[in-house]
Each structure stands twice: as C-alpha cells, then as structure tokens.
Write a protein that holds these residues in place. Structure first.
Motif, PDB file in Angstrom:
ATOM      1  N   LYS A  23       0.852  -1.178   0.000  1.00 11.27           N
ATOM      2  CA  LYS A  23       0.000   0.000   0.000  1.00 11.27           C
ATOM      3  C   LYS A  23       0.904   1.249   0.000  1.00 11.27           C
ATOM      4  N   LYS A  28       8.239   1.253   1.160  1.00  8.34           N
ATOM      5  CA  LYS A  28       8.881   0.508   0.067  1.00  8.34           C
ATOM      6  C   LYS A  28      10.139   1.223  -0.434  1.00  8.34           C
ATOM      7  N   SER A  29       9.997   2.525  -0.689  1.00 11.01           N
ATOM      8  CA  SER A  29      11.139   3.264  -1.230  1.00 11.01           C
ATOM      9  C   SER A  29      12.254   3.386  -0.194  1.00 11.01           C
ATOM     10  N   VAL A  43      11.281   9.862  -0.981  1.00  9.37           N
ATOM     11  CA  VAL A  43      10.523   9.339   0.158  1.00  9.37           C
ATOM     12  C   VAL A  43       9.782  10.510   0.794  1.00  9.37           C
ATOM     13  N   PRO A  45       6.512  11.465   4.057  1.00  7.64           N
ATOM     14  CA  PRO A  45       5.498  10.932   4.973  1.00  7.64           C
ATOM     15  C   PRO A  45       4.104  10.927   4.342  1.00  7.64           C
ATOM     16  N   LYS A  46       3.962  11.460   3.140  1.00  4.23           N
ATOM     17  CA  LYS A  46       2.641  11.476   2.487  1.00  4.23           C
ATOM     18  C   LYS A  46       2.492  10.258   1.579  1.00  4.23           C
ATOM     19  N   PRO A  47       1.290   9.686   1.548  1.00  9.40           N
ATOM     20  CA  PRO A  47       1.078   8.530   0.671  1.00  9.40           C
ATOM     21  C   PRO A  47       1.155   8.918  -0.809  1.00  9.40           C
ATOM     22  N   GLN A  48       1.368   7.925  -1.647  1.00 11.49           N
ATOM     23  CA  GLN A  48       1.437   8.085  -3.107  1.00 11.49           C
ATOM     24  C   GLN A  48       2.598   8.971  -3.554  1.00 11.49           C
ATOM     25  N   THR A  49       3.730   8.742  -2.925  1.00  7.38           N
ATOM     26  CA  THR A  49       4.938   9.484  -3.289  1.00  7.38           C
ATOM     27  C   THR A  49       5.527   8.939  -4.590  1.00  7.38           C
ATOM     28  N   PRO A  71       4.713   2.129  -7.323  1.00  2.73           N
ATOM     29  CA  PRO A  71       3.763   3.006  -6.627  1.00  2.73           C
ATOM     30  C   PRO A  71       2.885   2.179  -5.683  1.00  2.73           C
ATOM     31  N   ASN A 132       7.066  -4.111   8.014  1.00  6.55           N
ATOM     32  CA  ASN A 132       7.928  -2.952   8.234  1.00  6.55           C
ATOM     33  C   ASN A 132       7.410  -2.069   9.373  1.00  6.55           C
ATOM     34  N   LYS A 133       8.264  -1.171   9.814  1.00 10.81           N
ATOM     35  CA  LYS A 133       7.979  -0.193  10.877  1.00 10.81           C
ATOM     36  C   LYS A 133       7.781  -0.878  12.232  1.00 10.81           C
ATOM     37  N   ALA A 163      12.861  -0.446   8.053  1.00  8.09           N
ATOM     38  CA  ALA A 163      13.685   0.141   6.987  1.00  8.09           C
ATOM     39  C   ALA A 163      14.499   1.311   7.524  1.00  8.09           C
ATOM     40  N   THR A 164      13.978   2.011   8.518  1.00  3.04           N
ATOM     41  CA  THR A 164      14.718   3.164   9.041  1.00  3.04           C
ATOM     42  C   THR A 164      15.741   2.753  10.100  1.00  3.04           C
TER      43      THR A 164
HETATM   44  N1  LIG Z   1       9.219   4.564  11.919  1.00  7.92           N
HETATM   45  C1  LIG Z   1       9.449   4.107  10.684  1.00  7.92           C
HETATM   46  N2  LIG Z   1       9.139   4.864   9.623  1.00  7.92           N
HETATM   47  C2  LIG Z   1       9.400   4.362   8.390  1.00  7.92           C
HETATM   48  C3  LIG Z   1       9.968   3.088   8.198  1.00  7.92           C
HETATM   49  N3  LIG Z   1      10.097   2.885   6.865  1.00  7.92           N
HETATM   50  C4  LIG Z   1       9.619   3.996   6.268  1.00  7.92           C
HETATM   51  N4  LIG Z   1       9.193   4.895   7.172  1.00  7.92           N
HETATM   52  C5  LIG Z   1       8.600   6.214   6.907  1.00  7.92           C
HETATM   53  O1  LIG Z   1       7.360   6.026   6.239  1.00  7.92           O
HETATM   54  C6  LIG Z   1       7.112   7.105   5.326  1.00  7.92           C
HETATM   55  C7  LIG Z   1       6.825   6.551   3.954  1.00  7.92           C
HETATM   56  O2  LIG Z   1       7.996   5.959   3.427  1.00  7.92           O
HETATM   57  P1  LIG Z   1       8.165   5.686   1.860  1.00  7.92           P
HETATM   58  O3  LIG Z   1       9.412   4.912   1.702  1.00  7.92           O
HETATM   59  O4  LIG Z   1       8.007   6.950   1.083  1.00  7.92           O
HETATM   60  O5  LIG Z   1       6.894   4.753   1.610  1.00  7.92           O
HETATM   61  P2  LIG Z   1       6.408   4.080   0.235  1.00  7.92           P
HETATM   62  O6  LIG Z   1       5.839   2.760   0.579  1.00  7.92           O
HETATM   63  O7  LIG Z   1       7.488   4.111  -0.773  1.00  7.92           O
HETATM   64  O8  LIG Z   1       5.219   5.073  -0.178  1.00  7.92           O
HETATM   65  P3  LIG Z   1       4.589   5.354  -1.650  1.00  7.92           P
HETATM   66  O9  LIG Z   1       5.690   5.711  -2.564  1.00  7.92           O
HETATM   67  O10 LIG Z   1       3.679   6.498  -1.375  1.00  7.92           O
HETATM   68  O11 LIG Z   1       3.849   4.126  -2.050  1.00  7.92           O
HETATM   69  C8  LIG Z   1       8.341   8.004   5.376  1.00  7.92           C
HETATM   70  O12 LIG Z   1       8.068   9.077   6.254  1.00  7.92           O
HETATM   71  C9  LIG Z   1       9.419   7.086   5.962  1.00  7.92           C
HETATM   72  O13 LIG Z   1      10.422   7.791   6.665  1.00  7.92           O
HETATM   73  C10 LIG Z   1      10.304   2.303   9.350  1.00  7.92           C
HETATM   74  O14 LIG Z   1      10.811   1.195   9.301  1.00  7.92           O
HETATM   75  N5  LIG Z   1      10.009   2.868  10.574  1.00  7.92           N
END
Ligand SMILES: Nc1nc2c(ncn2[C@@H]2O[C@H](COP(=O)(O)OP(=O)(O)OP(=O)(O)O)[C@@H](O)[C@H]2O)c(=O)[nH]1
Ligand SMILES: [Mg+2]
Length: 310
Positions: A23, A28-29, A43, A45-49, A71, A132-133, A163-164
């Motif tokens: 989702k 993912k990124s 990357v 904090p907003k969805p659909q980046t 995406p 994740n997270k 991931a972080t």
């Molecule tokens: N606390 C925490 N935050 C995370 C983790 N992984 C990613 N984030 C945060 O989640 C948010 C979204 O991360 P993205 O990597 O842009 O997520 P994505 O799945 O690629 O999102 P879309 O491209 O919108 O599909 C960012 O603010 C990241 O810093 C994690 O393991 N822990």
C-alpha cells in the motif's frame, strides 16, 4: 562502466529482480534506498509518493539484486492513479521475488487482504512478507500484529523489519538472495539505478514539494526538467518546470513574495548537489497544466507512460 566478465564471477553467482509491493506509505522506497545505500527513490510521509517504477541495484560479491520500486496500490481517483496502480501490478509476474511490504504499526484492513490475493494470483516467484515499521510497535502488540498479517498471506517467508532502523536488514537480504536464480550481473557493478540523472533531478524537486506543501497540493504536482547541462566540471545548470493542475495551486507553490518556491528550490538544489557532486544552479518555474492528472495526453507529455510487463 563495464560489466564484470562472467568468467570472473563465482560460478554460483546469482542475479534477479525483486518487486517491492504494498500500500502507499508503508516504506517501500525507504527499504530500497537502505539496501542501495543511496537515495534512488524519493521518500515522504505522504502517501502516493512514488509514481513510476524504478530500479535500485545492489551489487555484492555473491549476487546482484535488482529492486523494483513500485507506486503504492490504492483506489485510484483519476487517470494518474490508475496509471500508478497498473504500473505496480505489472511488476509482479516477472519478479524472481516479491516483497509484500506492510506497515505493522497499523492493523491490516480490507486492502491488505486484496493485495495479498493479487500477489498470490500473479506472482510466479517467491513471496516474502515484510512487516515494516516494527520500531513503532510496542512489544506487547508484536505477536498479535504478526498473526494478523500472517493470516492474510501464504508467502514463503515473513519477518519483522524496520527500513529506518535496519532491523533484520541482513536477514531479509540473505532470504532474497537465496531465491535468486544463478545468473550474471545484469548491470555494471557501479550502477545503482536505471533512472537518468535528469529524471532523478525532477524527482528531487517533487520530493521537496511533498515536504513543504500540505494536504492535497503535492498530489497535483508534476515536475519536468527542461535543461540539464554541465556548464563546467564543477557546475551543473538545471531548469525545471513545476506543473500545477490549477491556478490556485500555482499561487500556493510560489507562496507569498515567491518565498515558498525559493525554499523548495534551495532544498532541492542541496539534494542535487549531493547527488551530482557539483555545484548546481537551479532555475524553477511554475506553470499550470489544467487538470493534468485526469488528462491522458498531458500524462504522456509528462512521461507517465506504462512500462511493458516485467
Ligand atoms: N518509523 C518508521 N518509519 C518508516 C519506516 N520505513 C519507512 N518509514 C517512513 O514512512 C514514510 C513513507 O515511506 P516511503 O518509503 O516513502 O513509503 P512508500 O511505501 O514508498 O510510499 P509510496 O511511494 O507512497 O507508495 C516516510 O516518512 C518514511 O520515513 C520504518 O521502518 N520505521
Ligand atoms: Mg515510494
């Protein structure tokens, strides 16, 4: 840049494609950037980046792992959204490994079950559920969440991940490599992405639009790099246009006395300088292309063209 000749690679060298699915906003990124060791995907904090498919390449002595960022799968509200979802789905069938990434800090919902079914129907390679997270989950909730997500899928493996924070980083990589077929390097060892620098520069501007503007506006913004020129060995000139979908958004992007655009430009320029290793002179313009996310022709002009399968 040269490929390592196959005869110089160990006999059991492995390589292949890892589709990273999930989702929006699950990380993912961030996961891919973490493995590649550099920002190949923006990357926020907003969805659909992430809007397009892109590759992040990790070359190791024993394997080359080509991550495919996609995406986030969501309910599309316009043609751009449909394009994004279709782009993501097309990455599933040809991947050697599918990472089904979920945000374990939230409970699973209907969309997670839907996505689990989609992967089950379309994946031909292995599937790994990446929860994740985990850094955001209190220890007393961990087990309950794990079971809730596990009950959705019949993936070959699953693991808690961050991931972080890097939690289970090496464990997941070992698992992925185990499922890659034997094969040569698909990209030169020093290549980290398939995206041209021009496109990465446009994405870095969009990343700052996402970081600086609230609510819906960033979702209606596209960025196109019009000029990208190495003026000197240590100076790159970049001219980019930020497209808004309506006049009122243009005003918000420019801001009072041009302040917002300046802030976006400064932050993007610093990121570009880090990427290119040169000084960057960045010129930003804002234009309106009315209703572009709903307009097939505009989408094509802005480079949102469906990739072939795989
Ligand atoms: N606390 C925490 N935050 C995370 C983790 N992984 C990613 N984030 C945060 O989640 C948010 C979204 O991360 P993205 O990597 O842009 O997520 P994505 O799945 O690629 O999102 P879309 O491209 O919108 O599909 C960012 O603010 C990241 O810093 C994690 O393991 N822990
Ligand atoms: Mg993303």
């Amino acid at each position: 840049m040269e490929l390592v000749p196959s005869e110089d690679l160990p006999e059991d060298y492995r390589s292949g494609f890892v589709a990273v699915m999930g989702k929006p906003n699950v990380g993912k990124s961030t996961l891919i950037n973490g493995y590649v060791g550099q920002k190949v995907a923006i990357v926020s904090p907003k969805p659909q980046t992430t809007r397009r498919r892109l590759r992040g390449i990790l070359t190791l002595p024993e394997a080359q792992v080509v991550f495919i960022d996609t995406p986030g799968i969501h309910e599309p509200r316009h043609r751009l959204g449909e394009y994004m979802v279709e782009t993501a789905i097309r990455a599933i069938p040809d991947a050697d490994v599918v990472l089904f990434v979920v945000d374990v800090s939230t409970l699973p919902g209907a969309r997670d079950s839907q996505l689990a079914r989609l992967i089950k129907q379309r994946a031909t390679g292995a599937c790994i559920l990446v929860m994740n997270k985990v850094d955001l989950v209190t220890p007393d909730k961990g087990e309950e969440r794990r079971e809730a997500y596990l009950s959705l899928t019949d993936c070959d493996h699953s693991l808690m991940f961050s991931a972080t924070e890097g939690h289970n980083h090496d464990e997941l990589l070992d698992l992925i490599i185990q499922y890659l077929p034997p094969g040569p390097q698909l990209y030169p060892a020093d290549q980290i992405t398939d995206q041209p620098l021009r496109f990465m520069a446009a994405e870095l501007v969009r990343e700052q639009v996402l970081a600086h503007l609230y609510e819906e506006v960033p979702h209606w913004v596209a960025v196109a790099v019009e000029e990208f020129e190495e003026r000197r060995e240590d100076l790159t000139y970049i001219e980019a246009i930020v497209y808004a979908a309506k006049e009122s958004q243009k005003g918000i992007i420019i801001g009072h006395g041009g302040k917002m655009l300046k802030r976006i430009g400064k932050a993007a320029r610093e990121e570009m300088e880090a990427l290119l290793g040169t000084k960057v002179y960045l010129e930003l313009w804002v234009k309106v292309r009315k209703g572009w996310p709903r307009d097939e022709v505009a989408l094509r002009d802005l480079g949102y063209v469906l990739p072939k399968r795989g």
